[in-house]
Write an enzyme that holds these catalytic residues in place. Structure first.
Site, PDB file in Angstrom:
ATOM      1  N   GLU A  75       0.864  -1.186   0.000  1.00 53.88           N
ATOM      2  CA  GLU A  75       0.000   0.000   0.000  1.00 53.88           C
ATOM      3  C   GLU A  75       0.894   1.228   0.000  1.00 53.88           C
ATOM      4  OE1 GLU A  75      -3.029   0.239   3.093  1.00 53.88           O
ATOM      5  OE2 GLU A  75      -2.643   2.385   3.330  1.00 53.88           O
TER       6      GLU A  75
ATOM      7  N   GLU B 256      -2.487  11.057   3.559  1.00 60.53           N
ATOM      8  CA  GLU B 256      -3.645  10.900   4.425  1.00 60.53           C
ATOM      9  C   GLU B 256      -3.504  11.923   5.528  1.00 60.53           C
ATOM     10  OE1 GLU B 256      -3.833   7.040   6.313  1.00 60.53           O
ATOM     11  OE2 GLU B 256      -1.662   6.913   6.418  1.00 60.53           O
TER      12      GLU B 256
END
Lengths: 288, 760
Positions: free
Chosen positions: A164, A169
């Protein structure tokens, strides 16, 4: 979370700040890959309220397993109330406080799985982030052969073995901080390899910024507004751990989660609804 | 270093005792050179900043404040309050003001920040700035901030720093212990800052209410209920109570009312209307106050009527108004409790909801002539209630049928002991075939009586002329010119009256620029992208024959951006309807008629500007997800949820083997927000198969959980697919409502598809 690198800077005085940084790999400069070809672009043009282009994008619907693995509180829908074009060249994901299907919040999560996938290159998006305590937006990527339901198919690989890459974020209670991470076997979840960048006296939820990574064999560079602030390489992952970013193409995800183990939970004074406004998403390949 | 001054006795509720000194707002009429004030940011860093003094509130424990060198956030000293036990005979709370002798210029800053911690987790009652013992023009306060045992940073935003050119109130605090037992509170690093990370989210005057009141020349009203909400750097909202003096005010008609910098409204004229609104740092505040024209002749006079019919003014001495109470709410025609203002008539309808009454107690009154809703589906009435927030349910029904034929609407008062006009909207709910010959009135439905007395008067249909409004509210005042020379402006504003009707009349002698002869109404709040319907009647005279004019909406000031169209009027009155999409944003926009480009007479009347709803023509959004079942087995639920696909179309399919309770076979979609009184249109396609021939089912909306209150209807489906359209009025309120199909009472196949629920 292991913080590999934290850089605090003011965009307005970026070059002054650069002079004071003592980082490796030209961090803080705009130096990146130069041999790039644009291979995918979605500018999100269309009428207000229109759906996003299904040639590129899939919707994730519902609550997943255990709140998408993170005890998230939202129900993802494909309703225009949660994801649609704004008529001004943007795609908007809106997280709302509303009871829906037994969840207290709604939002949206979209991905390009099986539609737009790419190994290596530059992945960028210009986004005005949402904010608010307990709100968790992300622009991220997963390996294309991820196993979504437990199965015995050797062609699919479970998370985190599939890899990932989080381009950005944010925790909504820290609207000044973007976090860029990679997750793989032995360095996932709280052990992800991360770099952060803090705005000085500015917030990511009040204006647009361009978030990007440049992904090359053996390393990934992180950019904000064209300035590189971090590089994560094979040397940064734990000894003996597997670098899973040289094996396959990845697809893109954009979502706004509400609550969950990473961000904590929203409170009554969390300002909602919150919007992630995406001006464009672009992918470049590295030319030979 | 320690400075404690006790002062004159002051109440804990400071606001009630202070006189407001308008320092800082007085004109400098002696032409003195403008004084300059220091722009020092620091209040308390490691000591009292220059000129800072502390004075405790007289009733507080005046020794509670000290400085502390042991516990600091950083540096040498912090401020410490020893919050006393609440039963401490020397004073049960701690608090006071930190002021400077010379005012400071704080216009460079937008927030007061500090760090705080406490010896135990506590809620600080009040903390802010802008308070001195000499005045509180720019007082702010945050109520109820949470302080824990670790240092944390706090923010008190400056609502409008342009105002603080010489502020002396640097910090004030009033705090009593939550649980009554003493504790210690530390505050450090108090300073003004300018942060980009503080976002003003919303502002309010008058607690966000849109008030309507009578204009009474010579009266003054002080704007109150002022506050602002900020998005803090920590991503949470925080409400700030402010004074009215931070806001900028706008009067839509300064000949009727003006507002000063402190938010004091002076009413200058009884005639005409004016809307007072406000902005805070450029953000439009919620809340307004409208001063309405006061005109005795404006009250309903039905004294000459021979039948009881709308409009009703209760003024006849020969008609037998016969209010009949039910449930304990005796009602009768009585004297007007407050003659003046909006209501100058003598007689009104009095209702007392007695203590111990049913919650639904009210009255009915029969009418001799049924209400004709064909021209308008809105009724206005004057209401006088003892409390703001009183709900008033006004319904009409056929007395021979009763409640099943009833249409009802509820409005809520926003003022107490004052006449107020309320509007009751029955749009879309009235039935032309029903004889609405009975009026139903309930105050505070759902609440037992407490002997409160309520009054109503002047019950009348809204003006339906002006043709086909059908929804929406007219944004204009005096659009029909019946109020005479008020609100409108421009050199083409000239009201004439003929045969009881008033209208605007111009006769242009020489053609020139269109805007050379103009008529406008300003003060309209218009935002870019809003769409409006502008409707008006216009004509010319026979001598002119026909001529052009321009009509539209636009900015009142340069650059005069507008959206307008040229229309041609003839000597036959036409009603023009123009759809306009604003390409500008202003709270002082206008409707405009530019008439100077052509010569001759121009009569304009019945001007209506309505904001169009987002949905538009096609009608509303479907509240349901997967209403066409094309997404398969998702969102819907129930044991009757079974999606099948045939020929590319998906639908819900059940085949009931044994008849039983209707709900024994059911299909629902939940999570709908439904409020009592809202009306919905439920549409769906349904059919059965040839073997079944025909069968029944129940469709409707309701609660998902007990008591399963619902509004539903039985329909009969046949083997030919029919589209059913049900109009449903919710009699429940929930955030988890559902659409329901109960299919268990009859046997056989049932196919349901294309389900849509639209709120009307």
């Amino acid at each position: 979370m292991k913080i590999k690198n934290v850089i605090s800077k003011s965009i307005a005085f970026a070059f002054i700040a650069i002079a004071m940084l003592s980082c490796n790999d030209d961090e803080g400069s705009s130096i990146g890959l130069t041999n790039l070809n644009l291979v995918f672009e979605d500018d999100f043009n269309g009428e207000a309220g229109a759906a996003i282009n299904s040639e590129f994008w899939n919707f994730d619907i519902g609550t997943g397993q255990n709140g998408w693995g993170n005890q998230e509180l939202q129900y993802y829908t494909d309703r225009p109330e949660n994801v649609s074009l704004d008529g001004q060249g943007n795609m908007v994901i809106t997280a709302r406080r509303e009871n829906f299907q037994g969840s207290a919040f709604t939002s949206a999560r979209i991905n390009t799985r099986d539609k737009v996938e790419q190994q290596y290159g530059r992945f960028e998006a210009r986004i005005q982030m949402p904010g608010g305590r307990g709100v968790w937006p992300a622009f991220w990527m997963l390996g294309s052969n991820i196993e979504t339901e437990p199965d015995d198919d050797p062609a699919t690989i479970a998370w985190p073995f599939v890899g990932e890459i989080d381009v950005t974020e944010m925790r909504g209670q820290e609207p000044f901080r973007t976090i860029g991470s990679i997750h793989g076997p032995g360095y996932s979840g709280g052990g992800a390899i991360s770099g952060e960048l803090d705005l000085e006296d500015e917030r990511f939820d009040t204006e647009f910024h361009e978030f990007a990574i440049e992904w090359s064999p053996d390393f990934i560079d992180y950019f904000i507004d064209g300035i590189r602030f971090n590089r994560i390489t094979k040397d940064d992952i734990p000894n003996g751990a597997d670098w899973v970013f040289d094996d396959q193409p990845f697809f893109i995800l954009l979502n706004v989660a509400v609550g969950g183990t990473f961000v904590g939970f929203p409170v009554d004074s969390t300002p909602l609804p919150q919007q992630m406004i995406v001006d464009y998403v672009r992918i470049y390949e590295i030319a030979n | 270093m320690k400075k404690i001054f006790t002062t004159k006795k002051l109440s804990y509720l400071i606001a009630t005792l202070f006189l407001v000194f308008n320092y800082g707002c007085q004109p400098d009429d002696e032409n003195l050179p403008e004084a300059t004030f220091p722009n020092i940011a620091d209040v308390f860093i490691d000591s009292f900043s220059a000129g800072l003094q502390y004075a405790a509130f007289g009733t507080s424990k005046v020794t509670a404040f000290d400085v502390d060198s042991d516990i600091t956030f950083q540096g040498d000293l912090a401020m410490r309050f020893d919050i006393p036990n609440t039963n401490d005979p020397e004073g049960g709370f701690a608090g006071g003001v930190f002021t400077t002798g010379v005012g400071r210029n704080l216009t460079d800053y937008n927030v007061l920040t500090f760090y705080a911690r406490a010896s135990k987790g506590e809620t600080i009652n009040q903390i802010g700035f802008g308070l001195t013992f000499e005045g509180e023009t720019f007082r702010t306060q945050v109520n109820g901030i949470q302080v824990g045992t670790a240092w944390q940073k706090y923010f008190i935003p400056i609502p409008n720093s342009a105002r603080l050119t010489q502020e002396r109130g640097m910090l004030w605090i009033a705090e009593a212990a939550d649980d009554g037992s003493s504790y210690q509170l530390w505050i450090d690093e108090v300073k003004f800052e300018n942060l980009n990370t503080i976002i003003l989210e919303s502002a309010q005057i008058l607690n966000g209410a849109d008030q309507v009141t009578a204009a009474s020349a010579g009266s003054t009203i002080t704007i109150d209920g002022t506050s602002a909400t900020y998005n803090l750097p920590s991503g949470v909202l925080q409400s700030l109570t402010t004074t009215a003096a931070y806001f900028d005010y706008i009067s839509s008609n300064e000949s009727v009312a003006t507002v000063d910098e402190l938010g004091v409204v002076s009413v200058l004229s009884d005639s005409g209307s004016s809307i007072i609104s406000a902005t805070l740092n450029g953000l439009e505040a919620d809340g307004s106050i409208t001063f309405m024209d006061v005109d005795a002749s404006g009250n309903v006079d039905d004294s000459a009527n021979t039948e009881i019919m709308l409009p009703i003014g209760f003024e006849s001495s020969t008609l037998a108004y016969n209010p009949v109470e039910f449930g304990g709410a005796p009602s009768a025609v009585a004297a007007n409790p407050q003659v003046g203002g909006l209501n100058n008539s003598n007689n009104v309808l009095r209702t007392q909801k007695v203590t111990g009454s049913e919650t639904f107690a009210g009255m009915i009154m029969d009418l001799d002539v049924s209400v004709d809703f064909s021209g308008s589906e809105q009724v206005t009435a004057l209401v006088f209630a003892p409390e703001a927030g009183t709900t008033v349910l006004l319904g009409f029904e056929d007395g021979a049928i009763g409640q099943a034929s009833q249409v009802s609407a509820t409005a809520t008062t926003t003022v107490s002991n004052q006449w107020q006009e309320l509007t009751f909207d029955y749009t879309g709910t009235t039935n032309p075939a029903t004889s609405y010959n009975r009026m139903v009135l309930i105050y505070n439905n759902g609440t037992p009586g407490d002997d409160s007395v309520y009054f109503m008067d002047d019950i009348q249909l809204t003006d339906g002329d002006g043709g086909g409004g059908g929804g929406g509210d007219n944004l204009l005042i005096n659009g029909d010119f019946e109020q005479g020379m008020t609100v409108w402006e421009g050199n083409g504003f000239n009201v004439q009256t003929d045969g009881g009707n008033s209208f605007n009349f111009v006769d242009v002698a020489t053609a020139g620029d269109p805007f050379a002869v103009n008529l406008s109404q300003r003060g309209l709040d218009i935002s870019d992208g809003d769409t409006f319907t502008l409707t008006f009647d216009a004509s010319t005279d026979a001598a002119t024959g026909s001529r052009t004019m321009i009509a539209g909406i636009g900015l009142f000031e340069a650059p005069f951006t507008n959206q307008a169209m040229e229309v041609t009027v003839t000597d036959v009155t036409q009603t023009f309807t123009i759809e306009l999409t604003a390409n500008f944003t202003s709270t002082d926009s206008r409707v405009l008629f530019d008439m100077g480009a052509d010569t001759g007479v121009l009569v304009i009347d019945n001007v209506i500007l309505e904001l169009n709803d987002g949905g538009g023509g096609g009608g509303g959004d479907n509240e349901l997800t997967n209403g066409d079942f094309e997404q398969g087995m998702t969102v819907w639920e129930g044991n009757g949820f079974n999606v099948q696909t045939d020929g590319g179309n998906s639908f819900n399919f059940v085949d009931v083997a044994t008849a039983g309770d209707p709900f024994a076979v059911n299909l629902s979609q939940r999570g709908l927000i439904i409020n009592s009184g809202e009306t919905f249109t439920l549409t769906f396609d349904a059919s059965t198969d040839a073997a079944t021939g025909s069968r029944t089912m129940i469709a409707g909306i309701g609660l998902f959980v007990a008591p399963f209150t619902n509004q539903s209807m039985e329909v009969t489906v046949t083997e030919t697919t029919q589209t059913f359209t049900l109009e449903l009025t919710a009699d429940f309120t929930t955030t988890d409502g559902r659409v329901l199909f109960d299919m268990g009472a009859d046997t056989g196949v049932l196919v349901i598809d294309n389900v849509s629920l639209v709120q009307n």
